[in-house]
Enzyme design. Structure first.
Site, short mmCIF file in Angstrom:
data_model
loop_
_atom_site.label_atom_id
_atom_site.label_comp_id
_atom_site.label_asym_id
_atom_site.label_seq_id
_atom_site.Cartn_x
_atom_site.Cartn_y
_atom_site.Cartn_z
N GLU A 1 29.97 36.49 51.20
CA GLU A 1 28.57 36.90 51.30
C GLU A 1 27.99 36.37 52.60
OE1 GLU A 1 25.41 35.08 48.80
OE2 GLU A 1 24.95 37.14 48.20
N TYR B 1 21.78 41.93 55.29
CA TYR B 1 22.57 41.30 54.22
C TYR B 1 23.88 42.06 54.09
CZ TYR B 1 24.25 40.10 49.58
OH TYR B 1 25.05 39.69 48.53
#
Ligand code: GDP
Ligand code: MN
Length: 397
Positions: free
Chosen positions: A206, A118
């Protein structure tokens, strides 16, 4: 302004971030053509079909599927295009899928297992710095990681004046447990990602997951991007990426009318000039036992036309039971605003079916109050802020 995954990836690619390649399509036939083209370019015979909507968690909702041949591409694209996609991040009705991204399969087998990480770049408002958040726990939703295993989320603060420094990129690659070619690839990836965020004037990038492929390439499989609206004038090419079908219809209308409107869940509509006063007004409504139905800053020119437009926007929301108008007449004169309210009310006739409380303070406030009180309309005037709140409370009771 939020972007689709494919648009976010375009921006990433333009700054040299390696991405899972794909082509967007809005019919099953176009999806098949896209898959053929990708096969020519990348050699892969497998493709993922990815719903393009402004919401995450698409995989969980059935909006991301693997196709192992062209028949499957056509079939899956046909199923996903036009569907109402429900994910953990949409409402219960879901979002209509207008287009899909046909992407190369990047989870191919090889020497190592593919690994998901991530990574996001965002603004830390508390200290006025940018930060990179990252974790070895990619692919799943980061909120769960934050709740259950917060020690697996790292942050790296970046001073906007210096930008990202080489040791910071190395630290990130190290903390992700990488070595050799993948370590080098990751430092390049982090640099390019930060540059993309910085140069595009974004408030969020993101990437979940960032993938380490079985042959040690690092690439962006997903992209959630928000561009700062206030910087869009510097990026006409990004402005063209706006997809109004994904946005709140009333907010789109407000923006086109030059009004600053944000839809909320409550029952008291507010019409205010100035963002600070608008926020104070929302607090006051809450204290009076109501819930704001919207944030609306009408700006400096509260004439009849603008006031009418603002009333129409507020009244589109069926939850609105009362409207509080709270205007400070500094540059604009209160009597002009009051006249605007009276005129708008008369123009709109039956369209206004909820009580209105008006507080006008500042230049010519007394004339304004007189105008409202003698209008014979279902409008109550207030002088003090608290008095306005009490009147809101009374009409809601
Ligand atoms: P999200 O669910 O909206 O976050 O959409 P993502 O783009 O993150 O995709 C969801 C999941 O689909 C990823 O976490 C992967 O596990 C899977 N996925 C994405 N691309 C591929 C691919 O090329 N091949 C395979 N096998 N799975 C993929
Ligand atoms: Mn994702």
């Amino acid at each position: 302004m939020n972007l689709h995954e494919y648009q976010g990836k375009e921006i990433l690619n333009s700054f040299g971030v390696r991405i899972q390649r794909g082509i967007v399509a809005n019919t099953p036939e176009a999806a098949v053509d896209a898959a053929k083209k990708l096969t020519e370019e990348t050699g892969t015979g497998w493709h993922v079909i990815k719903a393009q909507v402004h919401a995450g968690g698409r995989g969980k909702g059935g909006g991301v599927k693997l196709a192992k041949n062209l028949q499957e591409v056509e079939k899956i694209a046909g199923e996903i295009i036009g569907m109402q996609l429900v994910t953990p991040q949409t409402s219960a009705e879901g979002k209509k899928v207008n287009q899909v991204l046909i992407a190369e399969d990047v989870y191919y087998p090889g020497d190592n297992e593919p690994e998901e990480y991530y990574m996001s770049v965002l603004l830390n408002r508390a200290n006025g710095k940018n930060m990179i958040m990252y974790s070895t726990e990619g692919g799943m939703d980061i909120e769960t990681v934050a709740e259950e295993t917060p020690h697996l989320i790292f942050t790296e603060e970046i001073d906007p004046a210096t930008g990202i420094l080489p040791f910071q990129a190395r630290k990130i690659a190290f903390n992700l447990g990488l070595s050799g070619a993948a370590f080098k690839e990751m430092t390049k990836f982090v640099f390019a990602l930060y540059t993309a965020y910085d140069k595009s004037d974004s408030s969020l990038f993101e990437i979940n997951p960032v993938l380490k492929t079985s042959d040690d390439k690092i690439l962006a499989v997903d992209a959630k991007v928000s561009i700062d609206d206030n910087a869009l004038y510097r990026h006409k090419d990004y402005e063209a990426m706006r997809d109004e079908r994904e946005e709140n219809a009333t907010e789109v209308e407000a923006r086109n009318a030059g009004l600053n409107y944000v839809d909320l869940d409550g029952n008291v509509g507010c019409m205010v000039n100035g963002a600070g006063l608008a926020m104070a007004t929302m607090d006051l409504i809450k204290q009076a036992g109501g819930e704001p139905a919207n944030f609306l800053d009408v700006g400096g020119t509260a004439d009849a036309k603008r006031v009418e437009e603002a009333f129409r926007l507020i009244l589109k929301d069926e939850n609105v039971e009362a409207i509080l108008v709270n205007i400070f007449g500094g540059i604009v004169r209160c009597d002009r605003v009051a006249q605007g309210i009276v005129d708008a009310y008369k123009n709109m006739g039956d369209a206004i079916n909820v009580p209105i409380i008006v507080r006008l303070q500042g230049t010519n406030a007394d004339v304004a109050k007189e105008l409202i009180d003698s209008s014979g309309l279902n409008v109550e005037s207030a002088v003090q802020f608290q008095e306005a709140a009490d009147k809101v409370q009374k009409v809601l009771a």
